[in-house]
Scaffold this active site. Structure first.
Site, PDB file in Angstrom:
ATOM      1  N   ARG A  11     -10.260 -11.370   2.111  1.00 39.81           N
ATOM      2  CA  ARG A  11     -11.194 -12.359   1.566  1.00 39.81           C
ATOM      3  C   ARG A  11     -10.602 -13.769   1.604  1.00 39.81           C
ATOM      4  O   ARG A  11     -11.341 -14.750   1.624  1.00 39.81           O
ATOM      5  CB  ARG A  11     -11.584 -11.958   0.141  1.00 39.81           C
ATOM      6  CG  ARG A  11     -10.467 -11.960  -0.871  1.00 39.81           C
ATOM      7  CD  ARG A  11     -10.769 -11.129  -2.107  1.00 39.81           C
ATOM      8  NE  ARG A  11     -10.823  -9.695  -1.792  1.00 39.81           N
ATOM      9  CZ  ARG A  11     -11.106  -8.756  -2.686  1.00 39.81           C
ATOM     10  NH1 ARG A  11     -11.355  -9.085  -3.942  1.00 39.81           N
ATOM     11  NH2 ARG A  11     -11.117  -7.487  -2.342  1.00 39.81           N
TER      12      ARG A  11
ATOM     13  N   ASP B 194      -2.885  -7.598  -1.649  1.00 33.00           N
ATOM     14  CA  ASP B 194      -3.638  -6.682  -0.789  1.00 33.00           C
ATOM     15  C   ASP B 194      -5.116  -7.060  -0.722  1.00 33.00           C
ATOM     16  O   ASP B 194      -5.878  -6.444   0.013  1.00 33.00           O
ATOM     17  CB  ASP B 194      -3.482  -5.238  -1.292  1.00 33.00           C
ATOM     18  CG  ASP B 194      -3.958  -4.215  -0.280  1.00 33.00           C
ATOM     19  OD1 ASP B 194      -3.973  -4.542   0.922  1.00 33.00           O
ATOM     20  OD2 ASP B 194      -4.327  -3.096  -0.686  1.00 33.00           O
TER      21      ASP B 194
ATOM     22  N   LYS C 119       0.830  -1.198   0.000  1.00 29.63           N
ATOM     23  CA  LYS C 119       0.000   0.000   0.000  1.00 29.63           C
ATOM     24  C   LYS C 119       0.872   1.259   0.000  1.00 29.63           C
ATOM     25  O   LYS C 119       2.027   1.223   0.430  1.00 29.63           O
ATOM     26  CB  LYS C 119      -0.878   0.029   1.266  1.00 29.63           C
ATOM     27  CG  LYS C 119      -1.958  -1.034   1.343  1.00 29.63           C
ATOM     28  CD  LYS C 119      -2.700  -0.933   2.669  1.00 29.63           C
ATOM     29  CE  LYS C 119      -3.780  -1.982   2.818  1.00 29.63           C
ATOM     30  NZ  LYS C 119      -4.926  -1.751   1.928  1.00 29.63           N
TER      31      LYS C 119
END
Length: 470
Positions: free
Chosen positions: A321, A317, A247
């Site tokens: 999930r 990233d 990020k």
């Protein structure tokens, strides 16, 4: 704070008078002046003095539309005034219904949250007894309000905790301690058991961290049956660097909050156990730290999962999930619950869709959607349903694995993530995904920086109460 029930207000001592906007009639007899220059607007309060020099606080409940968020006005009021309170203060509750009293206690308790838990010097917390007057027996309402406010404060403390302290194992230890205090069963699976049982996606996400992943299983069973009514799965990424798909550095420190879904699951199980609701529930937290290291999983990797289905990694990233997929598969295989709900701070996409006003809700079960939506408006923790059309499935098709974890497009991000999770639900007829990224963590008047909101405790607990009463 301590809460107790009294029959009548002692007007020679300090007390609080809640009132709706433009309606001072229920409190008029307690006012030492005819016109106190206060109209009861929401989030306002006013101090006047009684004949004995005692403090009389007027607190605005606002209009009917504000009834779902009464706790906010009391949190603000107590936060700004409790420094001046004596050891006991009274609240006129005769004109309030149980729902309003419950919200009032929640707000008063929420005002006690201290964000500076890791400062070298800490503020002393004043021990205050708050006495509610009512002609009815409201002791259970007071108890529920206290437990709920405490649960909200506890999960805020978890979300706001720094990532060097709040490791996956720390969450496991928190759950173990909680289970002893609230009397439910807690099991923490660590690396050897995770590998043996096949939590391959959880392990993959945690490979780059010195802090090993864990899966926490909390079980609360009040009914004399092994049937599980509801299973909850929470995303517990204790820090999210993005992995090798790293990020940007801007606001990266806020990625300590990426376990907001896990915090809700942990807090709700404890609260339901304390309230002794007549229901069987399970809370599963799949927790890892998504760090960068030579051992980190890579874009282009194909990993296995608890379900046995293979996943092509497009973006490291999109890790939340992955751990949820293992948690969902485990919940179905191990517990076969009637209802299955996962919660996660999953996508920036849902924030761009709703801002900070609502969570994204995804389900094919309209009965669940209607119930959750109604509960959300009732407690002012709102959710809004987004579509789950088959059209979105093609964006997750992989040439080399059963599914890929990201579509690679700057569109439909929240829906894409929900469709990925749906792939692991075995077409469970009563599954719901809640993306709480925009509502779990944000700005407030109680902190200089962004901080935890406590969203989800009232929403999920009230959903459970709906199912426990039927």
């Amino acid at each position: 704070m301590k809460y107790k029930h009294i029959k009548n207000i002692d007007t020679t001592k300090d007390f609080i008078l809640p009132c709706k906007k433009g309606d001072l009639k229920p409190i008029q007899q307690f006012l030492p002046v005819k016109n106190p220059d206060f109209d009861g607007s929401f989030l306002t309060h006013h101090l006047i003095y009684g004949k004995e020099g005692n403090r009389i606080y007027l607190v605005g409940l606002g209009e009917e539309k504000n009834a779902s968020q009464i706790e906010n006005t009391f949190q603000k009021f107590a936060f700004e005034t409790c420094t001046f309170w004596n050891a006991e203060i009274q609240v006129l509750g005769d004109h309030l219904n149980d729902a309003a009293i419950l919200k009032t206690v929640i707000g008063l308790e929420m005002s006690q949250y201290t964000i500076g838990a890791f400062k070298s010097t800490k503020k002393d917390t004043k021990k205050v007894t708050i006495s509610f007057s009512s002609k009815e027996n409201i002791q259970k309402v007071l108890e529920e309000g206290k437990f709920t406010g405490e649960a909200i404060n506890k999960i805020k403390g978890l979300v706001d905790a720094p990532p060097n302290i709040k490791t996956p194992e720390y969450l496991g230890d928190w759950a173990k301690k909680s289970s002893k205090e609230a009397t439910y069963t807690c099991t923490v699976l660590k690396h050897k058991k995770l590998k043996k049982q096949g939590f391959d996606a959880v392990i993959a996400v945690g490979k780059g961290s010195v802090h090993p992943p864990v899966v926490i299983i909390n079980e609360y069973k009040a009914k004399d049956t092994d049937k599980i009514d509801i299973a909850f799965v929470g995303k517990g990424i204790t820090f999210d660097s993005g992995g090798l798909s790293i990020k940007p550095s801007t606001n990266l420190h806020y990625m300590k909050s990426d376990m907001g879904g896990a915090a809700v699951v942990l807090g709700v199980i404890e609260l339901v156990a304390k309230l002794k609701l007549n229901i069987n529930i399970v809370g599963i937290v799949a927790s890892a730290e998504n760090a960068v290291d030579a051992n980190s999983y890579r874009p282009g990797d194909v990993i296995n999962s608890y379900s046995g289905k293979t996943i092509e990694i497009i973006d490291t990233d999109a890790e939340g999930r992955l751990v949820l997929a293992d948690g969902i598969s485990y919940a179905i295989k191990k517990f076969n619950p009637e209802y299955l709900i996962d919660l996660a701070t999953l996508t920036g996409s849902v924030v761009r869709t709703f801002g900070y006003a609502a969570a994204g809700m995804f389900t094919e079960n309209q009965e669940m959607a209607n119930t959750m939506s109604a509960v959300g408006f009732k407690v002012h923790e709102r959710v809004w349903q987004l579509p789950m059309f088959e059209d979105y499935e093609k964006d997750l098709q992989s040439d080399v694995a059963d599914i890929k974890n990201f579509n690679g497009k700057p569109i439909e991000g929240a829906i894409n993530a929900a469709k990925f999770l749906e792939f692991f639900t075995e077409k469970h007829p009563k599954w719901m995904h809640l993306d709480i990224a925009g509502v779990s963590f944000g700005g407030s008047q109680y902190a200089q920086m962004k901080s935890a909101t406590g969203f989800g405790i009232q929403l999920i607990t009230n959903f459970i109460k709906e199912k426990a009463t039927k």
